[in-house]
Motif scaffolding. Structure first.
Motif, PDB file in Angstrom:
ATOM      1  N   SER A 394      35.779  36.735  36.540  1.00  0.00           N
ATOM      2  CA  SER A 394      35.347  38.066  36.115  1.00  0.00           C
ATOM      3  C   SER A 394      36.347  39.159  36.491  1.00  0.00           C
ATOM      4  CB  SER A 394      34.000  38.405  36.752  1.00  0.00           C
ATOM      5  OG  SER A 394      34.162  38.581  38.142  1.00  0.00           O
ATOM      6  N   GLN A 395      36.148  40.315  35.885  1.00  0.00           N
ATOM      7  CA  GLN A 395      36.964  41.485  36.181  1.00  0.00           C
ATOM      8  C   GLN A 395      36.729  41.958  37.610  1.00  0.00           C
ATOM      9  OE1 GLN A 395      36.273  44.648  33.440  1.00  0.00           O
ATOM     10  NE2 GLN A 395      37.905  45.955  34.231  1.00  0.00           N
ATOM     11  N   GLU A 396      35.496  41.827  38.124  1.00  0.00           N
ATOM     12  CA  GLU A 396      35.189  42.269  39.486  1.00  0.00           C
ATOM     13  C   GLU A 396      36.018  41.503  40.517  1.00  0.00           C
ATOM     14  OE1 GLU A 396      32.995  41.699  37.206  1.00  0.00           O
ATOM     15  OE2 GLU A 396      31.756  43.502  37.016  1.00  0.00           O
ATOM     16  N   LEU A 397      36.125  40.186  40.338  1.00  0.00           N
ATOM     17  CA  LEU A 397      36.907  39.398  41.284  1.00  0.00           C
ATOM     18  C   LEU A 397      38.388  39.776  41.184  1.00  0.00           C
ATOM     19  CD1 LEU A 397      36.925  37.185  43.414  1.00  0.00           C
ATOM     20  CD2 LEU A 397      37.321  35.545  41.591  1.00  0.00           C
ATOM     21  N   ARG A 398      38.859  39.992  39.984  1.00  0.00           N
ATOM     22  CA  ARG A 398      40.256  40.363  39.796  1.00  0.00           C
ATOM     23  C   ARG A 398      40.559  41.691  40.504  1.00  0.00           C
ATOM     24  NH1 ARG A 398      42.862  40.994  33.808  1.00  0.00           N
ATOM     25  NH2 ARG A 398      45.041  41.265  34.365  1.00  0.00           N
TER      26      ARG A 398
END
Length: 644
Positions: A394-398
């Protein structure tokens, strides 16, 4: 042999002997020739439950008993090797054949488990516990069928296989009923065997994969490892019938009376062109309940749980109340699907069997008490499984990773060895452009999505912070929480993470990720695997998309594979378990195994409202919101969990 023929044979033998002994030289020697070995043509097989010491009889198509030279008693492991007499072989063996077993005084291994000691009723009225040997009741009998004899071979001994089980006994009843007192025909045997396997599949929810009855191995359920699916189906079907034995009820106070009752209640539909069987919903509910009881206890006792069994337990547990609602009205049972057939219904049933098999892989992973074998539990695990993978790409982890990298680059530029701040912490040491991280953390939250990510690196390295290079951490923890509708769920990744970074106009960015380790959710979902993410665009570009491929192995060796685009909903995933592979396209809402397509309709809430199965461009069935698939031939099956 008449007396005259006997006397003539004796005279010829006497003359031959005298001629051999008289008139010759005293130096001549007699030549002794071993008699030819009699042919060992016959039948080999195995009897379910390791029945030992039982007597076997073989009859031909007309009911005449065939003379047996040896092997008419089952061995300690339930195997037997019947050898026809030379007289019978020379006279000719007229198939089909019926092999009957008399279990009076024989012993068996109890293969039914109801989580107690009253599992299998013995001859003396006592009950044996699962795994114990007990003496069979005097009325115990089984039968099996051979469609043809001899086998397709012209060399050596001619031997065929006939295995005896509750399913083969049911087939024997159907075949003899169809013959109606006339000679048994190969067509009777062929159809009866398929009908019996249809009952096995209906009761257990397990596929027999289009195999012939005698080609399915007889397995010992007391072994620690589950057998292959078709053998598991046969074994669990027979074992589950013990659950209906009640010593206080006359028509079911022995195993054989339960078998008799089954044959009387599940009967072929008269005049049916599809050779279906029918039984009342209430009777089938009782039979399926007994199966679920034994199968659930069996699953609990396995060292490695079975994905296909988990799926069947879930589906059959859901089926029981639906069958009870039908009550005294009929339910129709079809013959097993032929995986090689192009018939639309066969292809559709192969798909639904595969769905049950692969969805069962989601059930067995949870260790939560009372969780396995329920449709609600399956749906939860299936949802969390997808949510876990979505989060890791996901974008959050990135953002969490980039936040940490920016902080390390800034610390290196300022000569700082301690990371401090609201969202990052850790201890750093430098050697050239390589940074060693100790007890390092990075935390991010997204109010819009409700996702919070906490990345912990006990020790790891990063070369060239803020530019192209690699993160290498072999013992990381990623904790993820997601809040939706006031419900917070937790996910956890523990293992190895290697990141390839690339330079970008506004700093470094993730270009590829490689996860390898174990994953766990709050419901108990546990598996190991790899996620590879590559071809990511840099953060200064409009698009943040990249490609990802995943491969996860569950504790039962089933496998989940997904691929798609980062920063979007998962587009496509493939789940493989046992011998089934199912592909789900979440953009078109189509599930396929390349035999048939299940086209789903999604309502405004994102839930499946209905579905249609299409095979060879023909509608073969429909799906309702309860997970029931109704085929166009009037039969139905139940999926273990919601499909999306």
């Amino acid at each position: 042999m008449t007396l005259a023929v006997y006397q003539r044979s004796t005279l010829i033998l006497l003359l031959t002997t005298l001629m051999a002994c008289g008139g010759g030289s005293s130096s001549s020697k007699n030549t002794v020739t071993d008699p030819p070995v009699a042919p060992q043509d016959g039948i080999r097989g195995v009897v379910a439950s390791n029945i030992s010491g039982a007597q076997l009889v073989v009859r031909d198509a007309s009911g005449e008993e065939i003379v047996i030279a040896s092997g008419r008693t089952t061995g300690a492991d339930g195997s037997f090797a019947l050898v026809f007499s030379e007289f019978a072989i020379n006279a000719g063996i007229t198939a089909p054949l019926i092999i009957s077993l008399n279990g009076s005084g024989a012993t068996a291994l109890c293969d039914f488990n109801r989580e107690g000691d009253n599992d299998c009723l013995a001859k003396d009225g006592s009950f044996a516990a699962f795994g114990e040997t007990y003496t069979l009741a005097d009325d115990y009998s089984l039968q099996g069928l051979a469609e043809s004899f001899p086998p397709d071979t012209t060399e050596g001994d001619r031997v065929i296989t006939v295995n005896l089980s509750a399913a083969s006994d049911l087939a024997g009843r159907y075949a003899t009923d169809a013959a109606a007192g006339n000679d048994l025909l190969p067509a009777d045997v062929r159809l009866a065997s398929q009908q019996a396997l249809g009952v096995v599949e209906f009761v257990t929810g397990l596929s027999t994969r289009g195999k012939a009855l005698n080609d399915i191995a007889i397995s010992d359920l007391t072994d620690s490892e589950p057998p292959v699916t078709e053998s598991l189906a046969l074994a669990q079907f027979g074992a589950g019938l013990h659950g209906q034995v009640n010593a206080d009820v006359n028509n079911v106070n022995s195993y054989n009376k339960v078998l008799n009752r089954l044959g009387l209640n599940v009967v072929p539909v008269s005049g049916s062109t599809t050779n279906q069987l029918r039984a009342t919903g209430q009777f089938l509910a009782e039979t399926v309940t007994a199966y679920v009881t034994g199968a659930t206890s069996y699953q609990v006792g396995l060292e490695t749980n079975s994905a296909v069994l988990a799926g069947s337990i879930s589906a059959q547990t859901t089926a029981i109340p639906l069958l009870e609602q039908v009550g005294g009205n009929p339910v129709f049972i079809s013959l097993p699907a032929d995986p090689a057939s192009n018939d639309p219904i066969d292809r559709a049933k192969t798909l639904t069997t595969g769905l049950s098999e692969v969805m069962g892989a989601t059930l067995l992973i949870s260790q939560t008490a009372g969780f396995g074998g329920t449709a609600d539990g399956a749906a939860l695990v299936f949802t969390e499984q997808l949510a876990m993978i979505s989060t890791l790409v996901s974008q959050e982890l990135r953002r969490t990773l980039l936040q940490l990298d920016d902080a390390i680059a800034e610390a290196l530029a300022n000569g700082e060895t301690i990371l401090t701040g609201t969202n990052v912490s850790g201890v750093l040491s430098f050697e050239g452009d390589v940074v060693t991280m100790t007890t390092t953390t990075s935390t991010s939250s997204n109010i819009q999505t409700g996702i919070s990510v906490n990345l912990t690196i006990p020790t790891g390295t990063r070369n060239n912070p803020g530019g192209g290079g690699v993160f290498d951490a072999h013992d990381i923890t990623i904790s993820v929480s997601k809040t939706q509708n006031d419900l917070t769920t937790q996910q956890l990744f523990e293992g190895k993470l290697v990141l390839n970074m690339q330079a970008a106009a506004a700093g470094a960015d993730v270009s590829s990720l490689d996860y390898s380790g174990g994953l766990r959710t709050n419901s108990g979902l546990e598996f190991t695997g790899d996620i590879e993410i590559d071809n990511l665009s840099t953060k200064d570009e409009t698009s943040l998309r990249g490609n990802y491929d995943t491969a996860f192995t569950f504790v039962d060796s089933s496998m989940l594979m997904m691929d798609g685009l980062l920063e979007t909903q998962i587009n496509l995933y493939t789940l493989t378990a046992g011998n089934s592979t199912v592909i789900t396209d979440l953009q078109t809402n189509v599930i396929t195994d390349m035999n048939a397509d299940l086209n789903l309709s999604i309502n405004g809430s994102g839930a499946v409202s209905s579905g249609v199965i299409v095979a060879t461009e023909v509608q073969a069935g429909t799906l309702d919101t309860r997970g029931i698939i109704n085929f166009t031939d009037g039969t139905a099956t139940i999926l273990p969990v919601p499909v999306i």
